[in-house]
Write a protein that holds these residues in place. Structure first.
Motif, PDB file in Angstrom:
ATOM      1  N   ILE A  65       0.843  -1.197   0.000  1.00  0.00           N
ATOM      2  CA  ILE A  65       0.000   0.000   0.000  1.00  0.00           C
ATOM      3  C   ILE A  65       0.884   1.254   0.000  1.00  0.00           C
ATOM      4  CG2 ILE A  65      -1.629   1.347   1.383  1.00  0.00           C
ATOM      5  CD1 ILE A  65      -2.840  -1.432   2.230  1.00  0.00           C
ATOM      6  N   THR A  66       1.944   1.249   0.801  1.00  0.00           N
ATOM      7  CA  THR A  66       2.852   2.382   0.851  1.00  0.00           C
ATOM      8  C   THR A  66       3.567   2.583  -0.474  1.00  0.00           C
ATOM      9  OG1 THR A  66       3.135   2.072   3.227  1.00  0.00           O
ATOM     10  CG2 THR A  66       4.791   3.422   2.097  1.00  0.00           C
ATOM     11  N   ASP A  67       3.951   1.499  -1.120  1.00  0.00           N
ATOM     12  CA  ASP A  67       4.582   1.584  -2.444  1.00  0.00           C
ATOM     13  C   ASP A  67       3.637   2.270  -3.428  1.00  0.00           C
ATOM     14  OD1 ASP A  67       6.543   0.949  -4.566  1.00  0.00           O
ATOM     15  OD2 ASP A  67       5.056  -0.541  -5.193  1.00  0.00           O
ATOM     16  N   SER A  68       2.385   1.856  -3.441  1.00  0.00           N
ATOM     17  CA  SER A  68       1.393   2.482  -4.328  1.00  0.00           C
ATOM     18  C   SER A  68       1.232   3.958  -3.997  1.00  0.00           C
ATOM     19  CB  SER A  68       0.043   1.780  -4.207  1.00  0.00           C
ATOM     20  OG  SER A  68       0.129   0.454  -4.639  1.00  0.00           O
ATOM     21  N   TYR A  69       1.149   4.270  -2.723  1.00  0.00           N
ATOM     22  CA  TYR A  69       1.003   5.660  -2.290  1.00  0.00           C
ATOM     23  C   TYR A  69       2.181   6.510  -2.749  1.00  0.00           C
ATOM     24  CZ  TYR A  69       1.481   9.716   0.716  1.00  0.00           C
ATOM     25  OH  TYR A  69       1.681  10.984   1.181  1.00  0.00           O
ATOM     26  N   MET A  70       3.392   6.008  -2.546  1.00  0.00           N
ATOM     27  CA  MET A  70       4.578   6.781  -2.887  1.00  0.00           C
ATOM     28  C   MET A  70       4.692   6.992  -4.396  1.00  0.00           C
ATOM     29  SD  MET A  70       7.280   5.463  -0.026  1.00  0.00           S
ATOM     30  CE  MET A  70       8.475   6.763  -0.305  1.00  0.00           C
ATOM     31  N   LYS A  71       4.301   6.000  -5.186  1.00  0.00           N
ATOM     32  CA  LYS A  71       4.306   6.166  -6.641  1.00  0.00           C
ATOM     33  C   LYS A  71       3.290   7.229  -7.062  1.00  0.00           C
ATOM     34  CE  LYS A  71       6.026   1.593  -7.796  1.00  0.00           C
ATOM     35  NZ  LYS A  71       5.684   0.238  -8.254  1.00  0.00           N
ATOM     36  N   LEU A  72       2.100   7.197  -6.478  1.00  0.00           N
ATOM     37  CA  LEU A  72       1.090   8.214  -6.785  1.00  0.00           C
ATOM     38  C   LEU A  72       1.540   9.606  -6.342  1.00  0.00           C
ATOM     39  CD1 LEU A  72      -2.228   6.379  -5.902  1.00  0.00           C
ATOM     40  CD2 LEU A  72      -1.542   7.231  -8.145  1.00  0.00           C
ATOM     41  N   LYS A  73       2.174   9.675  -5.193  1.00  0.00           N
ATOM     42  CA  LYS A  73       2.677  10.949  -4.694  1.00  0.00           C
ATOM     43  C   LYS A  73       3.717  11.517  -5.662  1.00  0.00           C
ATOM     44  CE  LYS A  73       4.965  12.994  -0.713  1.00  0.00           C
ATOM     45  NZ  LYS A  73       5.684  12.742   0.529  1.00  0.00           N
ATOM     46  N   GLN A  74       4.621  10.671  -6.134  1.00  0.00           N
ATOM     47  CA  GLN A  74       5.636  11.113  -7.085  1.00  0.00           C
ATOM     48  C   GLN A  74       4.986  11.596  -8.382  1.00  0.00           C
ATOM     49  OE1 GLN A  74       8.931  11.505  -6.714  1.00  0.00           O
ATOM     50  NE2 GLN A  74       9.052  12.282  -8.801  1.00  0.00           N
ATOM     51  N   GLU A  75       4.013  10.845  -8.891  1.00  0.00           N
ATOM     52  CA  GLU A  75       3.302  11.254 -10.103  1.00  0.00           C
ATOM     53  C   GLU A  75       2.611  12.607  -9.892  1.00  0.00           C
ATOM     54  OE1 GLU A  75       0.623   8.269 -11.568  1.00  0.00           O
ATOM     55  OE2 GLU A  75       2.155   6.708 -11.423  1.00  0.00           O
ATOM     56  N   HIS A  76       2.004  12.785  -8.738  1.00  0.00           N
ATOM     57  CA  HIS A  76       1.325  14.035  -8.409  1.00  0.00           C
ATOM     58  C   HIS A  76       2.321  15.196  -8.409  1.00  0.00           C
ATOM     59  CE1 HIS A  76      -0.370  16.990  -5.486  1.00  0.00           C
ATOM     60  NE2 HIS A  76      -1.436  16.802  -6.244  1.00  0.00           N
ATOM     61  N   GLU A  77       3.467  14.985  -7.789  1.00  0.00           N
ATOM     62  CA  GLU A  77       4.484  16.033  -7.748  1.00  0.00           C
ATOM     63  C   GLU A  77       4.989  16.364  -9.149  1.00  0.00           C
ATOM     64  OE1 GLU A  77       7.339  14.491  -4.981  1.00  0.00           O
ATOM     65  OE2 GLU A  77       6.043  14.894  -3.259  1.00  0.00           O
ATOM     66  N   GLU A  78       5.152  15.355 -10.003  1.00  0.00           N
ATOM     67  CA  GLU A  78       5.597  15.588 -11.378  1.00  0.00           C
ATOM     68  C   GLU A  78       4.553  16.378 -12.162  1.00  0.00           C
ATOM     69  OE1 GLU A  78       6.545  11.719 -12.943  1.00  0.00           O
ATOM     70  OE2 GLU A  78       8.274  11.494 -11.619  1.00  0.00           O
ATOM     71  N   ILE A  79       3.279  16.054 -11.964  1.00  0.00           N
ATOM     72  CA  ILE A  79       2.207  16.787 -12.642  1.00  0.00           C
ATOM     73  C   ILE A  79       2.178  18.239 -12.167  1.00  0.00           C
ATOM     74  CG2 ILE A  79      -0.314  17.005 -12.830  1.00  0.00           C
ATOM     75  CD1 ILE A  79      -0.363  13.886 -12.867  1.00  0.00           C
ATOM     76  N   LEU A  80       2.300  18.451 -10.865  1.00  0.00           N
ATOM     77  CA  LEU A  80       2.327  19.822 -10.347  1.00  0.00           C
ATOM     78  C   LEU A  80       3.503  20.595 -10.927  1.00  0.00           C
ATOM     79  CD1 LEU A  80       1.382  19.417  -6.574  1.00  0.00           C
ATOM     80  CD2 LEU A  80      -0.021  20.343  -8.421  1.00  0.00           C
ATOM     81  N   HIS A  81       4.640  19.942 -11.044  1.00  0.00           N
ATOM     82  CA  HIS A  81       5.821  20.582 -11.622  1.00  0.00           C
ATOM     83  C   HIS A  81       5.572  20.959 -13.069  1.00  0.00           C
ATOM     84  CE1 HIS A  81      10.016  21.645 -11.945  1.00  0.00           C
ATOM     85  NE2 HIS A  81      10.150  20.875 -13.013  1.00  0.00           N
ATOM     86  N   LEU A  82       4.945  20.067 -13.841  1.00  0.00           N
ATOM     87  CA  LEU A  82       4.621  20.361 -15.232  1.00  0.00           C
ATOM     88  C   LEU A  82       3.654  21.536 -15.342  1.00  0.00           C
ATOM     89  CD1 LEU A  82       4.208  16.757 -16.682  1.00  0.00           C
ATOM     90  CD2 LEU A  82       6.025  18.396 -17.225  1.00  0.00           C
ATOM     91  N   ILE A  83       2.675  21.577 -14.458  1.00  0.00           N
ATOM     92  CA  ILE A  83       1.703  22.670 -14.453  1.00  0.00           C
ATOM     93  C   ILE A  83       2.400  23.994 -14.139  1.00  0.00           C
ATOM     94  CG2 ILE A  83      -0.279  23.647 -13.232  1.00  0.00           C
ATOM     95  CD1 ILE A  83      -1.310  20.732 -12.966  1.00  0.00           C
ATOM     96  N   GLU A  84       3.282  23.974 -13.144  1.00  0.00           N
ATOM     97  CA  GLU A  84       4.010  25.186 -12.776  1.00  0.00           C
ATOM     98  C   GLU A  84       4.887  25.668 -13.926  1.00  0.00           C
ATOM     99  OE1 GLU A  84       6.114  24.176  -9.213  1.00  0.00           O
ATOM    100  OE2 GLU A  84       4.292  24.206  -7.992  1.00  0.00           O
ATOM    101  N   ASP A  85       5.499  24.746 -14.669  1.00  0.00           N
ATOM    102  CA  ASP A  85       6.353  25.110 -15.797  1.00  0.00           C
ATOM    103  C   ASP A  85       5.538  25.697 -16.941  1.00  0.00           C
ATOM    104  OD1 ASP A  85       8.564  24.280 -14.436  1.00  0.00           O
ATOM    105  OD2 ASP A  85       8.817  22.398 -15.530  1.00  0.00           O
ATOM    106  N   ASP A  86       4.257  25.335 -17.015  1.00  0.00           N
ATOM    107  CA  ASP A  86       3.374  25.821 -18.087  1.00  0.00           C
ATOM    108  C   ASP A  86       2.821  27.211 -17.804  1.00  0.00           C
ATOM    109  OD1 ASP A  86       3.326  24.215 -20.273  1.00  0.00           O
ATOM    110  OD2 ASP A  86       1.392  23.276 -19.827  1.00  0.00           O
ATOM    111  N   GLN A  87       2.947  27.657 -16.571  1.00  0.00           N
ATOM    112  CA  GLN A  87       2.415  28.972 -16.190  1.00  0.00           C
ATOM    113  C   GLN A  87       3.253  30.072 -16.847  1.00  0.00           C
ATOM    114  OE1 GLN A  87      -0.376  29.470 -14.319  1.00  0.00           O
ATOM    115  NE2 GLN A  87      -0.634  27.262 -14.365  1.00  0.00           N
ATOM    116  N   PRO A  88       2.591  31.128 -17.337  1.00  0.00           N
ATOM    117  CA  PRO A  88       3.330  32.233 -17.982  1.00  0.00           C
ATOM    118  C   PRO A  88       4.151  33.044 -16.996  1.00  0.00           C
ATOM    119  CG  PRO A  88       0.950  32.669 -18.027  1.00  0.00           C
ATOM    120  CD  PRO A  88       1.173  31.337 -17.377  1.00  0.00           C
TER     121      PRO A  88
END
Length: 83
Positions: A60-83
């Motif tokens: 369960i923790t492995d799944s959580y940590m993978k989702l957390k990493q994906e979430h952080e990567e998506i947030l980073h991509l969103i921040e990079d897309d901001q003008p």
């Protein structure tokens, strides 16, 4: 928000959980843990309950940590897309 006491069954054992979450949410969490333990037990029928619980927690923790990493990567991509 007040705390509530919930009774749930996980892998044949009753647990009393106290918290602010709704009864439906607590049942959903308990069902997920129960399902995870039963799925692992099917593949490893000789595991005792303690080892089964720890292995389930690791999975369960492995799944959580993978989702957390994906979430952080998506947030980073969103921040990079901001003008």
């Amino acid at each position: 928000m007040s705390k509530h006491r919930h009774s749930v069954e996980i892998y044949g054992q009753m647990y009393h959980i106290v918290g602010k979450a709704s009864s439906g949410y607590v049942r959903e969490v308990a069902r997920y843990v129960d399902d995870k333990m039963r799925n692992i037990a099917e593949s490893n029928p000789r595991l005792d309950t303690t080892r089964l619980a720890v292995l389930s927690a690791v999975n369960i923790t492995d799944s959580y940590m993978k989702l957390k990493q994906e979430h952080e990567e998506i947030l980073h991509l969103i921040e990079d897309d901001q003008p």
